[in-house]
Each structure stands twice: as structure tokens, then as C-alpha cells.
Design an enzyme around this catalytic site. Structure first.
Site, mmCIF file in Angstrom:
data_model
loop_
_atom_site.group_PDB
_atom_site.id
_atom_site.type_symbol
_atom_site.label_atom_id
_atom_site.label_comp_id
_atom_site.label_asym_id
_atom_site.label_seq_id
_atom_site.Cartn_x
_atom_site.Cartn_y
_atom_site.Cartn_z
ATOM 1 N N VAL A 38 -3.062 -9.602 -0.201
ATOM 2 C CA VAL A 38 -1.784 -9.088 -0.713
ATOM 3 C C VAL A 38 -0.607 -9.349 0.226
ATOM 4 O O VAL A 38 0.555 -9.384 -0.208
ATOM 5 C CB VAL A 38 -1.862 -7.564 -0.984
ATOM 6 C CG1 VAL A 38 -2.859 -7.272 -2.096
ATOM 7 C CG2 VAL A 38 -2.230 -6.785 0.279
ATOM 8 N N GLY A 44 2.574 -11.807 -0.114
ATOM 9 C CA GLY A 44 3.550 -11.492 -1.151
ATOM 10 C C GLY A 44 4.093 -10.081 -1.088
ATOM 11 O O GLY A 44 4.909 -9.687 -1.920
ATOM 12 N N HIS A 45 3.676 -9.293 -0.105
ATOM 13 C CA HIS A 45 4.105 -7.889 -0.038
ATOM 14 C C HIS A 45 4.310 -7.483 1.402
ATOM 15 O O HIS A 45 3.478 -6.777 1.968
ATOM 16 C CB HIS A 45 3.067 -6.993 -0.709
ATOM 17 C CG HIS A 45 3.575 -5.607 -0.999
ATOM 18 N ND1 HIS A 45 3.719 -4.639 -0.043
ATOM 19 C CD2 HIS A 45 3.986 -5.041 -2.158
ATOM 20 C CE1 HIS A 45 4.187 -3.524 -0.591
ATOM 21 N NE2 HIS A 45 4.352 -3.744 -1.863
ATOM 22 N N TYR A 46 5.400 -7.929 2.108
ATOM 23 C CA TYR A 46 6.401 -8.815 1.530
ATOM 24 C C TYR A 46 6.498 -10.035 2.422
ATOM 25 O O TYR A 46 6.138 -9.931 3.597
ATOM 26 C CB TYR A 46 7.747 -8.089 1.470
ATOM 27 C CG TYR A 46 7.748 -6.851 0.606
ATOM 28 C CD1 TYR A 46 7.872 -6.943 -0.792
ATOM 29 C CD2 TYR A 46 7.609 -5.583 1.168
ATOM 30 C CE1 TYR A 46 7.890 -5.801 -1.592
ATOM 31 C CE2 TYR A 46 7.614 -4.441 0.364
ATOM 32 C CZ TYR A 46 7.754 -4.566 -1.000
ATOM 33 O OH TYR A 46 7.757 -3.435 -1.788
ATOM 34 N N ILE A 104 3.671 -5.108 4.485
ATOM 35 C CA ILE A 104 3.377 -3.678 4.365
ATOM 36 C C ILE A 104 2.214 -3.556 3.384
ATOM 37 O O ILE A 104 2.228 -4.188 2.330
ATOM 38 C CB ILE A 104 4.578 -2.890 3.788
ATOM 39 C CG1 ILE A 104 5.823 -3.058 4.645
ATOM 40 C CG2 ILE A 104 4.233 -1.401 3.642
ATOM 41 C CD1 ILE A 104 7.045 -2.320 4.095
#
Lengths: 164, 141
Positions: free
Chosen positions: B48, B51-53, B58
Site C-alpha cells: 500500500v 500509493g498512500h502516499y 502512512i
């Protein structure tokens, strides 16, 4: 049409965590309708082996919630977008409650999210709504509180702020 | 552990690859409360994070919920089987979780007869990170 170009101007999320494909209606300050198509090529399915059961392809339930929350976040920031998380305001979940799952969502399903603002208090926005697949309820969200905080408050190692 | 999102054994697909360590399996304490403890180390290579972020990883709040979900599946209350998540009754996020953090998850199970609630406190090295209440359905063994 409100597609990826417009969505990426508002939301900081990117592959593989940008879980909205298209916005079909937005009424600023009030409500949004947005769509996400689920595909078997998302990374969450990468670890499934040849013996995986049909149920293993159910879309991860927490990501159904994330996708809905992105539609809520888009609604909350539509009029003052700030997709640069390094400098601007970071949008965070403060809290979520009353989330009910009604049916599994599978590759090939198209989720339609609906979210509406019920209250705005200072720098938090309270939103409710839910998601359907082919008109059938898949998810309801009783209440989500989105909070906005300066990115500078969030750096690792610094004392973390409370998001309550 | 690779960065690929995970599937824990025969469990459901998951956005996180991190393994849940069972620190204490579910068991009744001296006052009859069914408690369990797990730990989850959030790897820097979780799928994840890019893309986060971008440039500012985070751990997503829903992935903290997922850590509780997976912890519940690994520490089912005695006598239950086939747990399935049906509701996130409430969740409060108190501190952000970053790559490399180790989450300690304290779970309290209540219910029975095929419906179980799991109230969890999640903490990092820096203190309380989240409170999460989930509801599961189960087959009674």
C-alpha cells in the site's frame, strides 16, 4: 465526465491505493456518487494460489470501506483540493462507525458509492452513505469523520497529534 | 516477507502482507473476560505504501482495521470456528502508523451463539494508535 484527471487533482492517493475510477455526480458541500470497478488484477489477489477457494476472491472488506471513504474525501475536498501531502493538509479518518457489510464483492463487480455530508465542524467533516453493486446493498456507513491536519504535524518521530 | 499483498493461509485476500504473531491466544481471564494479544510489524515494503502516499508513507487507517481483523481470525474465541467479518461497529484513530512500526493489539471477545464482538486497542511504540470494534459471525464448533 469526472474521471482520473479530475480525481487525481483532488485526492493524493495513487496506485495501488487510488480506489475510485469515476465520479458520476458531485454536488459540492452536499453529496457525491462515484464508481469503482473491481478487477482480479489488483495486488490483493497476487498471493492467491491455484487452490484458492471462490471466497478468497471476495474484495478485501476494509478496502470496500477505503474506496467509499475516498468518495467521501473527494466530496469533502472538492472545492479546496490539496493533493500534495508533503506540503498541504493531510486528510485522515478521525473515526468511522456503523459500517455493515451485506454481500461479498467479486472481480467484475462495479461498486457505486453514495456519500452525503451531514455536518461540518471546524476542520472536520461528518459524512454518511453506502455502496451498492447492481442496485444491491454491499456496504453501509453510518458515520465517518474526516479530519484535516497539516502534513508537518505528521512526520515520523515527532509527537503525534490526537485525531479525536 | 515480500511486498506482495498477502493471503494468510486459506484466509481472505488482504491488502497487507504482514504476519500476525499470536502473543497470547484467546482465553478467559480471572474475571471471565475472553482476551487475546497479537503483534504485527508493519514492513516498509507493504504494497500500500507507494500509493498512500507517494513520498510520504502512512499506514492507511483501514489497514490498522485489517490488522485487528486478521488478529481476530488468528485468535478466535474458544468454541467458535469460521469467523467472518460483518461489521466495523466503531473505530477511532488516535495516532498515525508509519512503516516499521510494531503494532500491539489487545483484543477482548464478547458474545457467542454465532455472533461475536471484538473490541481491540492498538498501540505502537509511541502509544495508543487506534480503538476498533468489529463484529463477526461464526459457526459454533
Amino acid at each position: 465526465m469526472i474521471g482520473q484527471v479530475e480525481i487525481r487533482k483532488v485526492l493524493p492517493h495513487r496506485f495501488p491505493m487510488l480506489l475510485l475510477d469515476r465520479v458520476t455526480e458531485v454536488v459540492p458541500g452536499q453529496r457525491v456518487t462515484a464508481v469503482k470497478a473491481v478487477t482480479c488484477n489488483e495486488p490483493w489477489y497476487q498471493g492467491l494460489g491455484p487452490d484458492a477457494a471462490a471466497e478468497a476472491y471476495a474484495y478485501p472488506r476494509v478496502l470496500l470501506l477505503e474506496s467509499w471513504c475516498q468518495s467521501a474525501g473527494l466530496l469533502a475536498t472538492w472545492e479546496s483540493p490539496d493533493p500534495d501531502v508533503l506540503a498541504g493538509q493531510v486528510m485522515l479518518f478521525g473515526s468511522v462507525s456503523g459500517v455493515e457489510y451485506h454481500r461479498p464483492v467479486l472481480p467484475g463487480d462495479v461498486l457505486e458509492h453514495r456519500a452525503s455530508i451531514t455536518r461540518v465542524v471546524d476542520d472536520t467533516v461528518i459524512i454518511e452513505g453506502g455502496s451498492t453493486v447492481a442496485g444491491e446493498p454491499a456496504l453501509t456507513v453510518g458515520l465517518a469523520v474526516l479530519a484535516f491536519r497539516p502534513a508537518g504535524e505528521l512526520r515520523p518521530g515527532d509527537p503525534a497529534p490526537a485525531f479525536a | 516477507m515480500t511486498g506482495a499483498a498477502g493471503v494468510a493461509g486459506a484466509g481472505p485476500s488482504s491488502p497487507i502482507a504482514a504476519r500476525v504473531e499470536v502473543v497470547r491466544p484467546a482465553a478467559a481471564d480471572s474475571r471471565g473476560k475472553v482476551r487475546a494479544v497479537t503483534a504485527v510489524t508493519v514492513g516498509e515494503d507493504e504494497a500500500v505504501f507507494p500509493g498512500h502516499y507517494p513520498g510520504f508513507p502512512i499506514f492507511p487507517g483501514v489497514c490498522v482495521i485489517e490488522c485487528v481483523h486478521l488478529s481476530g481470525l488468528r485468535t478466535p474465541p474458544p468454541g467458535s470456528a469460521g469467523l467472518e467479518l460483518v461489521a466495523v461497529e466503531s473505530t477511532r484513530f488516535l495516532r498515525p502508523v508509519f512503516p516499521g512500526n510494531r503494532l500491539e493489539v489487545e483484543l477482548v471477545w464478547t458474545g457467542g451463539s454465532g455472533a461475536w464482538r471484538c473490541a481491540a486497542k492498538v498501540a505502537t511504540e509511541r502509544g495508543a494508535a487506534a480503538q476498533v470494534r468489529l463484529r463477526f459471525t461464526a459457526e459454533e464448533a
